[in-house]
Design an enzyme around this catalytic site. Structure first.
Site, PDB file in Angstrom:
ATOM      1  N   ASN A 160       0.819  -1.206   0.000  1.00  0.00           N
ATOM      2  CA  ASN A 160       0.000   0.000   0.000  1.00  0.00           C
ATOM      3  C   ASN A 160       0.858   1.262   0.000  1.00  0.00           C
ATOM      4  O   ASN A 160       1.073   1.871  -1.034  1.00  0.00           O
ATOM      5  CB  ASN A 160      -0.958  -0.005   1.191  1.00  0.00           C
ATOM      6  CG  ASN A 160      -2.143   0.920   0.987  1.00  0.00           C
ATOM      7  OD1 ASN A 160      -2.017   1.987   0.421  1.00  0.00           O
ATOM      8  ND2 ASN A 160      -3.308   0.520   1.467  1.00  0.00           N
ATOM      9  N   ASP A 161       1.367   1.644   1.138  1.00  0.00           N
ATOM     10  CA  ASP A 161       2.123   2.890   1.225  1.00  0.00           C
ATOM     11  C   ASP A 161       3.368   2.878   0.339  1.00  0.00           C
ATOM     12  O   ASP A 161       3.777   3.926  -0.169  1.00  0.00           O
ATOM     13  CB  ASP A 161       2.547   3.150   2.672  1.00  0.00           C
ATOM     14  CG  ASP A 161       1.342   3.321   3.584  1.00  0.00           C
ATOM     15  OD1 ASP A 161       0.364   3.940   3.150  1.00  0.00           O
ATOM     16  OD2 ASP A 161       1.387   2.815   4.728  1.00  0.00           O
ATOM     17  N   THR A 162       3.973   1.713   0.136  1.00  0.00           N
ATOM     18  CA  THR A 162       5.226   1.630  -0.625  1.00  0.00           C
ATOM     19  C   THR A 162       5.018   1.794  -2.127  1.00  0.00           C
ATOM     20  O   THR A 162       5.993   1.828  -2.883  1.00  0.00           O
ATOM     21  CB  THR A 162       5.922   0.287  -0.363  1.00  0.00           C
ATOM     22  OG1 THR A 162       5.025  -0.787  -0.680  1.00  0.00           O
ATOM     23  CG2 THR A 162       6.345   0.172   1.090  1.00  0.00           C
TER      24      THR A 162
END
Length: 472
Positions: free
Chosen positions: A394-396
């Site tokens: 997700n964030d990466t």
């Protein structure tokens, strides 16, 4: 050959095996053998410690027998529990097991310090100072690692947010430093109450230091406490005049420190920012509206599209571990490769919940190392990929880190999956990542969402590709 010479030679060999084993752990190809080599070093170091019994005076032998018995019982319990839990632990629970083992190492160093300080055994001067420092760091590592374990294991679902928390923690640290300095200044001749307060406050500080840190930063926290444990063990090795402990502790401490700095750099944040910023507290407020909409697609259709692609890049994340889908994923990869599709894996430095989590996960499934690439080695290839598939990350992979200055994750290096011609995101639902930030990738025109458990999605993709070939 006397006992002292055998002990020194054994410690030298153990130290060499620790360092050589760590060197082999630097590559996934040799990491497994590196762990075995370092393990033999630990066996030799532990065995050598029993040789100290050969020089004990006769009048001390009754107490020695008791101590040896306790040591053997402790070794049997520790080995038995570690063997059972190591065999039983799921890959998803590996990060919390690492956190727990870090804590045990810190606790052991703190226990050595407590014995030296309460028994007034530490030599006045540098030895006493290092005993105090090792006790402080070891206690913080123990308490902090246990909190990290609880957070990762879902046993602690609260993130402590208090007004003035940093001031409280700063005051606690100053008090601890003052007590430690008083112990050293008094040459260790202080009351039991002072020492008890010192260790109790150190444990409390470890709790207060870790409770405010959110899940997004847990990989860095685990690495940091690993460094703390190594330093504490090294300091206590000096206090005990044990070369093996000194070398092993310093190696672990330096390796853990380097890894912590590298991971913080991979998130474009300083270690102090990780520890004291309350990252994620505000979620994605102020990030602005995201245009577009999430576009779901059937797993089978996505699988067929990848079957006819020339190049596919896979970006795995923690969701892959949760679903235990790595084996099915590799089965799908082999199907694609059999149809002349160039398939590669892209690994972000902080993907998952601990350093190297995705590498270990893929290795467990038998994925060849030569198709697994670190972020800096593959990021330039996404624009050449027909398809990029994100599984549980997700964030990466959030482009906001590159383009949106108002985003909390702005500046964090990411995998450039959005640059592929087509992106598929395999996800259970529409939830946010650890940071609580909405992912702009999900709304891009070239992105489709494949909702569902990753293992079931991979099964559907496999079946869809096989159906094109008559089930063969």
């Amino acid at each position: 050959m006397n006992a002292a010479l055998i002990i020194d030679a054994s410690y030298f060999l153990a130290a060499f095996l620790f360092i050589y084993g760590l060197k082999r752990m630097s590559s996934p190809v040799t990491a497994r053998s590196g762990i075995v080599v370092a393990g033999w070093g630990m066996v030799i170091a532990v065995a050598a410690s029993f040789l100290y019994t050969l020089d004990v005076e006769p009048e001390a032998r009754p107490l020695l027998t008791t101590n040896i018995t306790l040591a053997v019982i402790a070794l049997a319990l520790g080995l038995g529990w570690a063997w059972w839990s190591g065999k039983k632990v799921a890959m998803t629970a590996m990060p919390q097991m690492v956190a727990l083992y870090n804590g045990m190492g810190g606790g052991a160093a703190a226990a050595i310090a407590a014995i030296e300080l309460f028994g007034h055994k530490a030599h006045v001067g540098v030895g006493l100072g290092l005993a105090v420092l090792g006790g402080l760091i070891g206690s913080i590592s123990l308490a902090g690692s246990l909190i990290a374990w609880g957070k990762l294991d879902g046993r602690i679902d609260k993130t402590l947010r208090l007004k003035g928390l940093q001031a409280i923690n700063g005051t606690l640290l100053l008090v601890l430093v003052a007590i430690g300095a008083f112990v050293v200044y008094s040459h260790g001749a202080v009351s039991v109450g002072v020492l008890a307060a010192f260790f109790a406050l150190a444990l409390f500080y470890g709790v207060m230091m870790t409770m405010p840190i959110g899940g997004a930063d847990m990989p860095v926290v685990i690495s940091l406490y690993n460094a703390f444990t190594g330093l504490a063990v090294g300091f206590e090795g000096y206090v005990l005049n044990n070369p093996a402990l000194m070398i092993a502790g310093m190696v672990v401490g330096s390796a853990g420190t380097l890894l912590t700095l590298l991971m913080a750099k991979a998130m474009n944040r300083s270690v102090s920012n990780v520890l004291f910023s309350n990252f994620g507290a505000a979620g994605d407020e102020g990030q602005g509206e995201i245009s577009g909409s999430m576009k779901p697609v059937d797993a089978g259709d996505a699988g067929i599209n990848m079957r006819y692609a020339s190049k596919v890049i896979i970006a795995p994340g923690y969701g892959l571990a949760v679903a235990q889908a790595q084996h099915k994923l590799y089965e799908f990869v082999k199907l694609l490769q059999a149809n002349d599709v160039d398939v590669k894996f892209a690994i972000h430095p902080v993907a998952g919940r601990m350093p190297g989590h995705m590498n270990v996960l893929l290795a467990e499934a038998g994925v060849p190392y030569d198709i697994i690439y670190d972020m800096e080695d593959i990021n330039g290839e996404f624009k050449e990929a027909d398809v990029a598939i994100v599984i549980g990350a997700n964030d990466t992979v959030n482009p906001a880190a590159r383009t949106n200055k108002s985003s909390p994750i702005y500046g964090m290096p990411i995998l450039n999956v959005d640059q592929a011609k087509q992106v598929y995101v395999v996800k259970r639902g529409q939830g946010k990542g650890y940071s609580g930030v909405e992912n702009e990738l999900f709304f891009r025109d070239n992105t489709n969402m494949v909702y569902g458990d990753a293992q079931k999605v991979m099964v559907a993709m496999i079946q869809a590709v096989k159906s094109l070939e008559g089930g063969h």
